[in-house]
Each structure stands twice: as structure tokens, then as C-alpha cells.
Design an enzyme around this catalytic site. Structure first.
Site, PDB file in Angstrom:
ATOM      1  N   SER A  61      52.972  42.748  32.749  1.00 48.86           N
ATOM      2  CA  SER A  61      53.467  41.870  31.680  1.00 48.86           C
ATOM      3  C   SER A  61      54.658  41.055  32.139  1.00 48.86           C
ATOM      4  O   SER A  61      55.351  41.414  33.090  1.00 48.86           O
ATOM      5  CB  SER A  61      53.903  42.695  30.471  1.00 48.86           C
ATOM      6  OG  SER A  61      52.895  43.582  30.082  1.00 48.86           O
TER       7      SER A  61
HETATM    8  N1  SAH Z   1      52.734  48.772  32.497  1.00 44.48           N
HETATM    9  C1  SAH Z   1      51.925  48.182  33.527  1.00 44.48           C
HETATM   10  C2  SAH Z   1      51.009  47.110  32.980  1.00 44.48           C
HETATM   11  C3  SAH Z   1      49.613  47.525  33.164  1.00 44.48           C
HETATM   12  S1  SAH Z   1      48.371  46.530  32.430  1.00 44.48           S
HETATM   13  C4  SAH Z   1      52.749  47.684  34.688  1.00 44.48           C
HETATM   14  O1  SAH Z   1      53.978  47.734  34.617  1.00 44.48           O
HETATM   15  O2  SAH Z   1      52.149  47.270  35.680  1.00 44.48           O
HETATM   16  C5  SAH Z   1      47.635  47.693  31.369  1.00 44.48           C
HETATM   17  C6  SAH Z   1      46.971  48.863  32.013  1.00 44.48           C
HETATM   18  O3  SAH Z   1      46.420  49.667  30.960  1.00 44.48           O
HETATM   19  C7  SAH Z   1      45.802  48.530  32.933  1.00 44.48           C
HETATM   20  O4  SAH Z   1      46.084  49.007  34.209  1.00 44.48           O
HETATM   21  C8  SAH Z   1      44.614  49.254  32.299  1.00 44.48           C
HETATM   22  O5  SAH Z   1      43.717  49.798  33.245  1.00 44.48           O
HETATM   23  C9  SAH Z   1      45.293  50.343  31.506  1.00 44.48           C
HETATM   24  N2  SAH Z   1      44.534  50.947  30.428  1.00 44.48           N
HETATM   25  C10 SAH Z   1      43.694  50.357  29.528  1.00 44.48           C
HETATM   26  N3  SAH Z   1      43.178  51.280  28.690  1.00 44.48           N
HETATM   27  C11 SAH Z   1      43.701  52.483  29.062  1.00 44.48           C
HETATM   28  C12 SAH Z   1      43.551  53.833  28.594  1.00 44.48           C
HETATM   29  N4  SAH Z   1      42.742  54.145  27.575  1.00 44.48           N
HETATM   30  N5  SAH Z   1      44.252  54.787  29.214  1.00 44.48           N
HETATM   31  C13 SAH Z   1      45.068  54.516  30.263  1.00 44.48           C
HETATM   32  N6  SAH Z   1      45.230  53.285  30.743  1.00 44.48           N
HETATM   33  C14 SAH Z   1      44.565  52.278  30.164  1.00 44.48           C
END
Ligand code: SAH
Length: 257
Positions: free
Chosen positions: A98
Site C-alpha cells: 500500500s
Molecule cells: N501489508 C502488506 C500488503 C500486502 S497486500 C505489505 O506491507 O506488503 C495484501 C496481501 O493480503 C496479499 O499478499 C494477499 O495475498 C494477502 N491476502 C489476501 N487474502 C488473504 C487471507 N485470507 N489470508 C492471508 N492473506 C491474505
């Protein structure tokens, strides 16, 4: 691996006049001060923090945490130049990290949990993050919470976050491979739950695993079908929900892949 990446690009301002002053020979000028890659990223990160403050992020804990964690260490070497811009960036497997502004805003909201009301310097207790991605937000959270449990459903990203975070040696960050839709009961109750992926609704498991006095901050589909930030507080009187600004997060999906 972070240590194998090329360093943060350094734009050196030649200090030749200072160096050669007083010299008679034509010795090639070398800067007296070595601008190390980390010094360069410190300066760019400090500007990012100033921008966050100008955009309305006011909590000193958040600004300090955002100023501490090197965002350039989490993005692909080809994107390092953009690491401190206010933009979301691809982190592989179709997912994104993000914008700094959104990370800071959500963590500031999390620190507004009822249990921390009027405690502007305290840390939150245990926090659950859904969607570890590259691990950047987990590293930021480690500066504002006593313990961070972060779940990722994609093995490739879970492993990437593990690699990215290794050199930080964050003993309070626990990376888990699993379906965050069911939360992580073993770490419950949580003082805060923060989601980096948006679903149709906030899963019941998160509400069940939230401590009284705790807060959930999550992108969720609103009634009109658009994604918005939702804040849920659990108080002794029950749940209080608020829908805030529109956001654009990757979808919350079930199962592990
Ligand atoms: N906080 C992260 C942003 C990741 S984007 C950072 O700092 O990089 C959001 C992430 O949520 C993705 O990697 C995606 O695979 C994950 N995601 C989506 N649904 C999910 C679930 N049910 N459980 C765990 N992760 C999930």
C-alpha cells in the site's frame, strides 16, 4: 534478499570545492563525507515522513515508525527509486504494497483503539495483520505494538517476507502461512486487527478474536459496493462500527495457495 540488492541510489552532490580547497596538485577530488546508501535513504525517508505529517498524520508513534523502517528494503530492486513516493507498488504474485499514506493512516486508526484512548505514547498490545505481503507493514507495526502476528495465504509472499525481515531481527514479529479469514486463534485476544486485503464483510472470527477495548481496521465492501475503510471497536457495551474513506485494496481470498 535485501542484502544482495543494489544499494539505494545515491545522488551525490559533489563537494569538490571543499575537498580541493588549499590544494595545489591536481589530485582528483574525493568527497570527504562518504554518502552511504543508508544515509541517502534516511534523507528520502525523512522527506516522506514530512509529507505524511503535512497530509494529516499526527500521531508521533506512527511518524516515528514510518521514519524508522526502510521501505526500499521491501520492494524489487527495479522499483527502489519509487520506494518513498506516495504510491502503491507491485510486490509479486499480483499483490501490492500500500501507499505509505494508507499504511500510516490505518496504523494511526489502529492506535485510536478504545483501550489506548488518551494514551498518546503507549504501545498497542498484540496485533494481528491479515496479508503479510512483503512484510513492510509488519515491520512498521513492530514499532507500535508489543507483538505482531502476520498471516499470509500465498506461500511465495510469506517466504519473501521472511527473507525481507530476517536482517531486521524482529523477535516480536511472527509470520504465519495460513488463511487470515479465520484469524489466528492461538494469538488471541488481539488489541488490534488490521487487514491489507478487502473482503465482502469483516469475518466473524476477527471480531471473536478481538479483545474488549480493541479495534479492527479493514477495507470492506460498503453497502453501495465500493471498498471503504471500516473501523470496528469492541467495548464493554458492544460493537461500534464506522465506515470511513474509500480505498482500493487487493481482494481478501480464502484458502492457501
Ligand atoms: N501489508 C502488506 C500488503 C500486502 S497486500 C505489505 O506491507 O506488503 C495484501 C496481501 O493480503 C496479499 O499478499 C494477499 O495475498 C494477502 N491476502 C489476501 N487474502 C488473504 C487471507 N485470507 N489470508 C492471508 N492473506 C491474505
Amino acid at each position: 534478499m535485501a542484502s544482495q540488492r543494489p544499494g539505494f541510489p545515491v545522488r551525490l552532490t559533489p563537494t569538490a570545492s571543499a575537498v580541493t580547497r588549499g590544494r595545489t596538485s591536481a589530485v582528483p577530488a574525493k568527497p570527504l563525507v562518504h554518502h552511504t546508501p543508508s544515509m541517502a535513504s534516511d534523507a528520502v525517508r525523512a522527506r516522506m515522513v514530512q509529507r505524511l505529517a503535512a497530509q494529516g498524520i499526527a500521531d508521533a508513534r506512527v511518524l516515528r515508525a514510518m521514519g524508522t523502517v526502510g521501505r526500499h528494503l521491501f520492494v524489487d530492486s527495479a522499483l527502489v527509486n519509487q520506494a518513498y513516493e506516495d504510491t502503491s507498488l507491485p510486490i509479486g504474485l499480483g499483490q501490492t504494497i500500500s501507499k505509505p499514506n494508507v499504511v500510516a493512516r490505518m496504523i494511526e486508526l489502529l492506535l485510536g483503539a478504545p483501550a489506548l484512548a488518551n494514551k498518546p505514547t503507549d504501545r498497542l498490545g498484540r496485533v494481528l495483520e491479515i496479508g503479510t505481503g512483503c512484510g513492510y507493514q509488519a515491520a512498521v507495526l513492530s514499532h507500535i505494538a508489543t507483538e505482531v502476528y502476520s498471516i499470509e495465504r500465498l506461500r511465495g509472499l510469506h517466504e519473501r517476507a521472511r527473507t525481507n525481515l530476517r536482517s531486521f531481527r524482529l523477535a516480536t514479529v511472527h509470520l504465519l502461512l495460513g488463511d487470515g479469514m479465520v484469524g489466528y486463534a492461538k494469538g488471541a485476544p488481539y488489541a488490534g486487527i488490521i487487514a491489507a486485503a478487502g473482503g465482502e464483510a469483516v469475518p466473524e472470527a476477527w471480531i471473536a478474536q478481538l479483545a474488549v477495548g480493541g479495534r479492527i481496521v479493514a477495507p470492506t465492501q460498503s453497502a453501495v459496493g465500493k471498498q471503504a475503510l471500516v473501523v470496528i471497536d469492541k467495548t464493554a457495551r458492544g460493537l461500534e462500527r464506522r465506515i470511513l474513506e474509500a480505498v482500493h485494496f487487493v481482494p481478501l481470498k480464502s484458502g492457501i495457495a
